[in-house]
Structures are given as structure tokens and as C-alpha cells.
Design a protein around this motif. Structure first.
Motif, PDB file in Angstrom:
ATOM      1  N   VAL A  81       0.836  -1.202   0.000  1.00  0.00           N
ATOM      2  CA  VAL A  81       0.000   0.000   0.000  1.00  0.00           C
ATOM      3  C   VAL A  81       0.870   1.250   0.000  1.00  0.00           C
ATOM      4  O   VAL A  81       0.630   2.198  -0.768  1.00  0.00           O
ATOM      5  N   GLU A  82       1.883   1.285   0.830  1.00  0.00           N
ATOM      6  CA  GLU A  82       2.754   2.456   0.893  1.00  0.00           C
ATOM      7  C   GLU A  82       3.503   2.666  -0.415  1.00  0.00           C
ATOM      8  O   GLU A  82       3.687   3.809  -0.863  1.00  0.00           O
ATOM      9  N   GLN A  83       3.918   1.584  -1.029  1.00  0.00           N
ATOM     10  CA  GLN A  83       4.617   1.691  -2.306  1.00  0.00           C
ATOM     11  C   GLN A  83       3.708   2.297  -3.373  1.00  0.00           C
ATOM     12  O   GLN A  83       4.130   3.165  -4.152  1.00  0.00           O
ATOM     13  N   ILE A  84       2.453   1.861  -3.410  1.00  0.00           N
ATOM     14  CA  ILE A  84       1.504   2.394  -4.389  1.00  0.00           C
ATOM     15  C   ILE A  84       1.227   3.867  -4.127  1.00  0.00           C
ATOM     16  O   ILE A  84       1.224   4.688  -5.051  1.00  0.00           O
ATOM     17  N   LEU A  85       0.983   4.226  -2.877  1.00  0.00           N
ATOM     18  CA  LEU A  85       0.675   5.618  -2.560  1.00  0.00           C
ATOM     19  C   LEU A  85       1.829   6.547  -2.929  1.00  0.00           C
ATOM     20  O   LEU A  85       1.608   7.656  -3.428  1.00  0.00           O
ATOM     21  N   ASN A  86       3.044   6.108  -2.695  1.00  0.00           N
ATOM     22  CA  ASN A  86       4.209   6.947  -2.959  1.00  0.00           C
ATOM     23  C   ASN A  86       4.597   7.000  -4.433  1.00  0.00           C
ATOM     24  O   ASN A  86       5.259   7.942  -4.864  1.00  0.00           O
ATOM     25  N   ASN A  87       4.143   6.022  -5.213  1.00  0.00           N
ATOM     26  CA  ASN A  87       4.408   6.024  -6.655  1.00  0.00           C
ATOM     27  C   ASN A  87       3.394   5.101  -7.328  1.00  0.00           C
ATOM     28  O   ASN A  87       3.682   3.928  -7.559  1.00  0.00           O
ATOM     29  N   PRO A  88       2.190   5.614  -7.636  1.00  0.00           N
ATOM     30  CA  PRO A  88       1.131   4.772  -8.198  1.00  0.00           C
ATOM     31  C   PRO A  88       1.352   4.445  -9.670  1.00  0.00           C
ATOM     32  O   PRO A  88       0.584   4.849 -10.557  1.00  0.00           O
ATOM     33  N   THR A  89       2.411   3.713  -9.930  1.00  0.00           N
ATOM     34  CA  THR A  89       2.764   3.378 -11.307  1.00  0.00           C
ATOM     35  C   THR A  89       1.759   2.407 -11.912  1.00  0.00           C
ATOM     36  O   THR A  89       1.208   1.555 -11.213  1.00  0.00           O
ATOM     37  N   PRO A  90       1.530   2.493 -13.213  1.00  0.00           N
ATOM     38  CA  PRO A  90       0.666   1.514 -13.888  1.00  0.00           C
ATOM     39  C   PRO A  90       1.448   0.245 -14.223  1.00  0.00           C
ATOM     40  O   PRO A  90       1.619  -0.125 -15.385  1.00  0.00           O
ATOM     41  N   SER A  91       1.930  -0.429 -13.193  1.00  0.00           N
ATOM     42  CA  SER A  91       2.768  -1.605 -13.429  1.00  0.00           C
ATOM     43  C   SER A  91       1.988  -2.739 -14.085  1.00  0.00           C
ATOM     44  O   SER A  91       2.590  -3.678 -14.606  1.00  0.00           O
ATOM     45  N   VAL A  92       0.666  -2.646 -14.071  1.00  0.00           N
ATOM     46  CA  VAL A  92      -0.158  -3.681 -14.702  1.00  0.00           C
ATOM     47  C   VAL A  92       0.108  -3.767 -16.207  1.00  0.00           C
ATOM     48  O   VAL A  92      -0.151  -4.812 -16.823  1.00  0.00           O
ATOM     49  N   ILE A  93       0.636  -2.691 -16.802  1.00  0.00           N
ATOM     50  CA  ILE A  93       0.905  -2.732 -18.246  1.00  0.00           C
ATOM     51  C   ILE A  93       2.310  -3.224 -18.560  1.00  0.00           C
ATOM     52  O   ILE A  93       2.689  -3.299 -19.724  1.00  0.00           O
ATOM     53  N   LYS A  94       3.069  -3.552 -17.532  1.00  0.00           N
ATOM     54  CA  LYS A  94       4.443  -4.011 -17.751  1.00  0.00           C
ATOM     55  C   LYS A  94       4.438  -5.260 -18.626  1.00  0.00           C
ATOM     56  O   LYS A  94       3.747  -6.237 -18.346  1.00  0.00           O
ATOM     57  N   GLY A  95       5.191  -5.217 -19.680  1.00  0.00           N
ATOM     58  CA  GLY A  95       5.264  -6.358 -20.584  1.00  0.00           C
ATOM     59  C   GLY A  95       4.074  -6.481 -21.514  1.00  0.00           C
ATOM     60  O   GLY A  95       3.958  -7.473 -22.254  1.00  0.00           O
ATOM     61  N   MET A  96       3.166  -5.495 -21.501  1.00  0.00           N
ATOM     62  CA  MET A  96       1.990  -5.561 -22.352  1.00  0.00           C
ATOM     63  C   MET A  96       2.340  -5.036 -23.742  1.00  0.00           C
ATOM     64  O   MET A  96       2.337  -3.836 -23.997  1.00  0.00           O
ATOM     65  N   SER A  97       2.642  -5.934 -24.646  1.00  0.00           N
ATOM     66  CA  SER A  97       2.993  -5.564 -26.014  1.00  0.00           C
ATOM     67  C   SER A  97       1.730  -5.217 -26.798  1.00  0.00           C
ATOM     68  O   SER A  97       0.614  -5.390 -26.316  1.00  0.00           O
ATOM     69  N   GLY A  98       1.921  -4.750 -28.018  1.00  0.00           N
ATOM     70  CA  GLY A  98       0.780  -4.419 -28.867  1.00  0.00           C
ATOM     71  C   GLY A  98      -0.138  -5.603 -29.098  1.00  0.00           C
ATOM     72  O   GLY A  98      -1.362  -5.482 -29.008  1.00  0.00           O
ATOM     73  N   SER A  99       0.447  -6.758 -29.355  1.00  0.00           N
ATOM     74  CA  SER A  99      -0.366  -7.952 -29.605  1.00  0.00           C
ATOM     75  C   SER A  99      -1.075  -8.410 -28.339  1.00  0.00           C
ATOM     76  O   SER A  99      -2.228  -8.862 -28.383  1.00  0.00           O
TER      77      SER A  99
END
Length: 376
Positions: A81-99
Motif C-alpha cells: 500500500v505504501e509503495q503504491i501511494l508513494n508512486n502509483p505506477t501503472p505496473s499492470v501494463i508491464k510487458g503488455m505488447s501491442g499484440s
């Protein structure tokens, strides 16, 4: 990574002093200092971050949010939780290529979880999966004509909602004589709007990005749930977080929550049943339904008044902008008015301004505006 529980006997052993300390940890010091008075010209050059950082209410809410996160007992949940609050990065898109993105969009479309949004627009723009487009503390609480629509609005919204959720937790304990999972209550509410910094990015004209729909609700909600999955938060936290926009009281209501969890699982690339987000068959939440989700939903109701409050005082703001600050009618939809309202709202909050208007009248509202931005 299940949340740590305390039974009632252990809780009572902790004593009143510890309970008071825990309560104080989530309560901000009230910020009553007058905001810095600016000229309209100064407002034009201020960034959203600068406006948020100059605001007493926003700064106090940000401190209360961090204190609430620090009160989470489970170290793994607290760290996430603290990591997200301090930097709410969209890590869910990590490695999400066009395909990969195309396949996700296709699956969401096949399941009826995305409509009226093109493949190109179904995710907000992001320069990196490792850096948030803006800090949590500078994001608005919602769209530009909706609740907490100012730099730092996300902080005041989340700060109040977390206080309400903790109060509900205490109410269940004091009235019904049992304890919910306090870690889940706090974490779910703190994370319920975690991707508003990504979704509501500020434009150069001082207005925030227009939100798209995803799984029948604002995209920030489903994307936030997907982010929590991607960061491997416990299922009970994620389910409670998903309930922020609706409660599973009826089959129709529960179907919405199931849809958000399903869509989030598609985006995060997990099986929602195997993860523990949905019951076998994927049609309901895990059974029996936990109450922390209802608390999260009830806690997320700061918008009920703040949406109309914003809309009710905007006509006065526009009138004052043209009459007292030389802002033209055509600029009411452009940067001059946007920056003017952003600074006034961020410093006083929409809620405080509306209460001034409702309790003391338009003349006092205008005087308050003048005390924040010097008239021309």
C-alpha cells in the motif's frame, strides 16, 4: 499473504491506550491556516503539484493517508500500500505488447466488458510502467465536472473516505461486538482510487483527461483492481476494493462487482477463481460474502454531496471570474478559468466553499474567493 487477525480477547488485552493511538494514527492534524494569496497571473504558471503542495487541507489529508497506511499491521500489505501511494505506477501494463493489448481488448469485448471505447483508447496513456504520470497527492478526485475536481482532490476524497471506513469498523466493534479485518478495511479504501493519477492526467490547459468506461464503470476502478492483482495483494483486500463502486446485496449488484473483478483479472492475466477473487464457476464473490466489502462501499460515499456541490458553485465561480478577474466568457472553457478554479478549489476545497455558500450566502463565498486570488 492473508491479513493478520486479532481475536477479541487479544484486542481487549491491548488496552484503551493502544486503541487510542491506533485511532490517532489515521486522523490528520487539522489545517486551518489561510491559503497563500496569489494573483491570477501567478495561478497561470502553477503546476498541479505546486497547487496541491500549497494547500493546507490537501497536505493534511495526505499526511492522514500515510498514517492510516502505516497503521496496517500486516507488513506485506502495508509495504504494498505504501509503495503504491508513494508512486502509483501503472505496473499492470508491464510487458503488455501491442499484440497482448489487442488480445486483452478482444477478450474484454467478447465478454461484454468494454463497449464504446476503441482499442487505442481503452488504456490511458503511459510513458512508463515504472513511473506514475503524476503523484497521488496532485491528482483530482474525479472528472472535471464531478467531485473533488482540483489538484489534491484525490487526497481529500481518500482521506475522508478512510476516516469513514475506520469509523464504520469501530461501529461494528462497539455496537455488534465483533471485529472485521481492520487491515482489509484500511487497505481497500486507501487503494480504491489508486489509478486516478493515471486516468485523470492534467492537460496543458489546466483540465484533467476525460475518463473512459471499462466494465460498466469509470475505467479508474477496474484498472485499480487490476493493479492490485498485478501487485499480488491478498484476495480479500482486492474483493473489498472492488466493492467500492457497488455492494453485492442483490444478484444484479453482485454481477457488477463480478464484472469488475473479471475484467481486472483479464487485464492482469490471472484466473479470478484460482486467485480467490470469485467463487467456483465465477458467478459470485467468495462465499460467504465478507462484510469488509460493504464497509468499503459505504465509506466511498464522499462523492454524494461533492458532485452537486461542485456544480452548484461553478456558476458563481464563472460570474466572479468574468466580473472581478477579467476572464472572458470564451476563456471559461480554457486555461485562464481552469487555473483560476483549480487554485481556489485546491486551497479551500469544494466542500468548504459550498458550506460557506450554503450557510453564509453568495457574498461570503465571493469574499472567500477574493481572499485566495487577488481581484484584478
Amino acid at each position: 499473504m492473508s491479513s493478520e487477525h486479532l481475536n477479541r480477547r487479544d484486542f481487549l488485552k491491548i488496552g484503551a491506550l493502544a486503541g487510542a493511538a491506533a485511532a490517532v494514527s489515521a486522523v490528520p492534524v487539522r489545517a486551518m491556516a489561510a491559503p497563500a494569496v496569489r494573483t491570477l497571473e501567478e495561478c497561470m504558471s502553477m503546476t498541479p503539484e505546486a497547487m496541491a503542495d500549497a494547500s493546507g487541507p490537501v497536505s493534511a489529508s495526505w499526511r492522514s493517508i500515510l498514517k492510516a497506511a502505516a497503521a496496517i499491521r500486516n507488513p506485506a500489505i502495508r509495504a504494498s500500500v505504501e509503495q503504491i501511494l508513494n508512486n502509483p505506477t501503472p505496473s499492470v501494463i508491464k510487458g503488455m505488447s501491442g499484440s497482448n493489448k489487442k488480445a486483452i481488448y478482444k477478450e474484454l469485448s467478447a465478454k461484454g466488458l468494454i463497449e464504446g471505447v476503441s482499442e487505442a483508447d481503452f488504456l490511458p496513456p503511459a510513458a512508463s510502467a515504472d513511473a506514475s504520470p503524476q503523484p497521488f497527492r496532485s491528482a483530482p478526485g474525479s472528472g472535471y465536472q464531478s467531485h473533488h475536481a482540483y489538484p489534491g482532490g484525490l487526497c481529500t476524497h481518500t482521506g475522508l473516505n478512510t476516516r469513514v471506513s475506520i469509523a464504520l469498523y469501530d461501529g461494528y466493534r462497539e455496537v455488534y461486538d465483533y471485529m472485521l479485518d481492520r487491515d482489509v478495511v484500511i487497505a481497500a479504501q486507501l487503494l480504491h482510487d489508486l489509478h486516478k493519477p493515471w486516468v485523470f492526467q492534467w492537460d496543458a490547459n489546466g483540465e484533467s483527461r476525460t475518463e473512459r468506461k471499462l466494465a460498466g464503470t469509470g475505467e479508474h476502478h477496474t484498472l485499480g483492481v487490476a493493479e492490485s492483482i498485478a501487485r499480488r495483494l491478498p484476495a480479500d483486500v482486492i474483493v473489498a476494493q472492488a466493492c467500492a463502486h457497488n455492494h453485492p446485496r442483490t444478484e444484479k449488484d453482485e454481477a457488477q462487482v463480478v464484472g469488475w473483478l473479471t475484467a481486472a483479472s483479464v487485464i492482469a492475466g490471472v484466473d479470478p477463481v484460482a486467485y480467490g477473487l470469485l467463487a467456483k464457476g465465477g458467478k459470485t464473490l467468495p462465499m460467504p460474502r465478507r462484510q469488509e466489502g460493504f464497509v468499503t462501499h459505504l465509506g466511498d460515499h464522499d462523492w454524494v454531496l461533492t458532485v452537486p456541490a461542485c456544480q452548484w458553485i461553478l456558476p458563481t465561480m464563472e460570474k466572479v471570474a468574468m466580473r472581478d478577474y477579467g476572464i472572458s466568457k470564451s476563456d471559461l472553457k480554457a486555461k485562464p478559468f481552469n487555473q483560476f478554479r483549480n487554485y481556489v478549489f485546491s486551497q479551500a476545497t469544494i466542500m468548504s466553499l459550498y458550506e460557506t455558500y450554503a450557510a453564509k450566502g453568495e457574498a461570503e463565498l465571493v469574499r472567500t474567493i477574493h481572499s485566495i486570488v487577488t481581484p484584478a
